[in-house]
Design a protein around this motif. Structure first.
Motif, PDB file in Angstrom:
ATOM      1  N   ALA A 218       6.417  11.635   4.269  1.00 15.01           N
ATOM      2  CA  ALA A 218       5.835  12.332   5.411  1.00 15.01           C
ATOM      3  C   ALA A 218       5.649  11.363   6.571  1.00 15.01           C
ATOM      4  O   ALA A 218       5.208  10.236   6.371  1.00 15.01           O
ATOM      5  N   PRO A 219       5.996  11.776   7.800  1.00 16.64           N
ATOM      6  CA  PRO A 219       5.767  10.910   8.954  1.00 16.64           C
ATOM      7  C   PRO A 219       4.274  10.718   9.193  1.00 16.64           C
ATOM      8  O   PRO A 219       3.455  11.492   8.738  1.00 16.64           O
ATOM      9  N   ALA A 220       3.980   9.621   9.894  1.00 18.11           N
ATOM     10  CA  ALA A 220       2.581   9.316  10.184  1.00 18.11           C
ATOM     11  C   ALA A 220       1.948  10.399  11.031  1.00 18.11           C
ATOM     12  O   ALA A 220       2.611  11.032  11.852  1.00 18.11           O
ATOM     13  N   PRO A 221       0.656  10.628  10.849  1.00 19.90           N
ATOM     14  CA  PRO A 221      -0.019  11.608  11.698  1.00 19.90           C
ATOM     15  C   PRO A 221      -0.066  11.120  13.135  1.00 19.90           C
ATOM     16  O   PRO A 221      -0.123   9.926  13.383  1.00 19.90           O
ATOM     17  N   GLY A 222      -0.020  12.039  14.076  1.00 17.86           N
ATOM     18  CA  GLY A 222      -0.066  11.677  15.481  1.00 17.86           C
ATOM     19  C   GLY A 222      -1.393  11.133  15.851  1.00 17.86           C
ATOM     20  O   GLY A 222      -1.505  10.439  16.819  1.00 17.86           O
TER      21      GLY A 222
ATOM     22  N   ASP B 112       0.840  -1.196   0.000  1.00 22.87           N
ATOM     23  CA  ASP B 112       0.000   0.000   0.000  1.00 22.87           C
ATOM     24  C   ASP B 112       0.883   1.256   0.000  1.00 22.87           C
ATOM     25  O   ASP B 112       1.335   1.716   1.048  1.00 22.87           O
ATOM     26  N   ASP B 113       1.104   1.809  -1.182  1.00 26.04           N
ATOM     27  CA  ASP B 113       1.963   2.989  -1.283  1.00 26.04           C
ATOM     28  C   ASP B 113       1.383   4.172  -0.515  1.00 26.04           C
ATOM     29  O   ASP B 113       2.127   4.960   0.075  1.00 26.04           O
ATOM     30  N   ALA B 114       0.054   4.303  -0.520  1.00 23.05           N
ATOM     31  CA  ALA B 114      -0.562   5.421   0.197  1.00 23.05           C
ATOM     32  C   ALA B 114      -0.299   5.305   1.696  1.00 23.05           C
ATOM     33  O   ALA B 114      -0.014   6.305   2.369  1.00 23.05           O
ATOM     34  N   LEU B 115      -0.382   4.084   2.234  1.00 21.18           N
ATOM     35  CA  LEU B 115      -0.091   3.881   3.652  1.00 21.18           C
ATOM     36  C   LEU B 115       1.354   4.229   3.959  1.00 21.18           C
ATOM     37  O   LEU B 115       1.636   4.934   4.944  1.00 21.18           O
ATOM     38  N   LEU B 116       2.284   3.772   3.133  1.00 20.47           N
ATOM     39  CA  LEU B 116       3.696   4.054   3.387  1.00 20.47           C
ATOM     40  C   LEU B 116       3.992   5.543   3.239  1.00 20.47           C
ATOM     41  O   LEU B 116       4.832   6.091   3.962  1.00 20.47           O
ATOM     42  N   ASP B 117       3.315   6.213   2.303  1.00 23.34           N
ATOM     43  CA  ASP B 117       3.503   7.660   2.157  1.00 23.34           C
ATOM     44  C   ASP B 117       3.107   8.400   3.428  1.00 23.34           C
ATOM     45  O   ASP B 117       3.754   9.371   3.826  1.00 23.34           O
ATOM     46  N   ARG B 118       2.038   7.934   4.064  1.00 25.40           N
ATOM     47  CA  ARG B 118       1.578   8.579   5.298  1.00 25.40           C
ATOM     48  C   ARG B 118       2.429   8.209   6.507  1.00 25.40           C
ATOM     49  O   ARG B 118       2.615   9.019   7.402  1.00 25.40           O
TER      50      ARG B 118
END
Length: 223
Positions: free
Chosen positions: A219-223, A196-202
């Motif tokens: 981008a790092p994961a949202p808090g 999942d590229d979208a998951l890894l991007d987030r």
């Protein structure tokens, strides 16, 4: 740091990994991408000390790994935890969810019911689920127990091998948030293996495609 250095894995004459190198840095999420069959899960098992490579080495916090699986020193074995894509293949069907979470503590001779209860609550397992066995719960509920089990000994590195693939969006987001909270408070390094590229991007700070050079910062994961 957890490192694979020029790792080669062969199954008979088939070469699954050919001199692959990868590093997982403390406190950061490394995303590992690549097509099906490229060896991502094999590399995850090597880094988790579950599979001895045919060549190359694994270095854990500056110390070369010399033994694998149950022969590895306990300090090394418990430093790395592996989360699988299919929780039903990773959980003993005879155990309750409480017993699944507590497995590593029992093996280490360190029973801690309070920590088990706290992790169950953090991963979203209600008390009525904890007495059930795997066939009595959903895949998402069982994966929650597997995440709690992976964190119960406070590993320094967590390898998530497609851990969210079989989950609905809500459960996926919750478990990623649990892993992120653990990383932030413990400084653990995380390897997130995913299609999942979208998951890894987030989620990932750095993303690598198996067999290629690093893809740069994400981008790092949202808090």
């Amino acid at each position: 740091m957890l490192e694979a250095r020029d790792v080669t894995v062969r199954y008979g004459r088939q070469v699954v990994l050919d001199r692959v190198s990868l590093r997982v840095e403390p406190g950061r999420v490394t995303g590992l991408a690549g097509p099906s069959g490229c060896g991502k899960s094999t590399l995850a098992r090597v880094l988790a000390l579950m599979l001895r490579p045919s060549g190359g080495s694994v270095v854990l916090d500056g110390q070369a790994v010399g033994r694998w699986r149950q022969r590895a020193p306990r300090a090394q074995r418990t430093s790395v935890a592996l989360l699988y894509q299919q929780p039903r293949l990773a959980a003993d069907p005879r155990l309750t969810l409480t017993e699944i979470i507590a497995e590593p503590l029992a093996a280490a001779g360190r029973p801690d019911p309070e920590r088990v209860a706290a992790l169950a609550a953090e991963t979203g397992l209600t008390p009525d689920l904890l007495t059930r066995r795997p066939h009595e719960v959903s895949d998402g509920q069982l994966q929650r127990a597997c995440v709690a089990r992976a964190l119960v000994l406070e590993p320094r590195y967590l390898i998530c091998d497609e851990m969210t693939t079989m989950l609905d969006a809500s459960t996926q987001a919750h478990l990623v948030a649990v892993v992120e909270a653990y990383r932030e408070r413990s400084g653990a390094g995380v390897l997130a293996v995913s299609h999942d590229d979208a998951l890894l991007d987030r989620w990932a700070h750095r993303r690598v495609r198996l067999g290629e050079t690093e893809l740069g910062e994400a981008a790092p994961a949202p808090g």
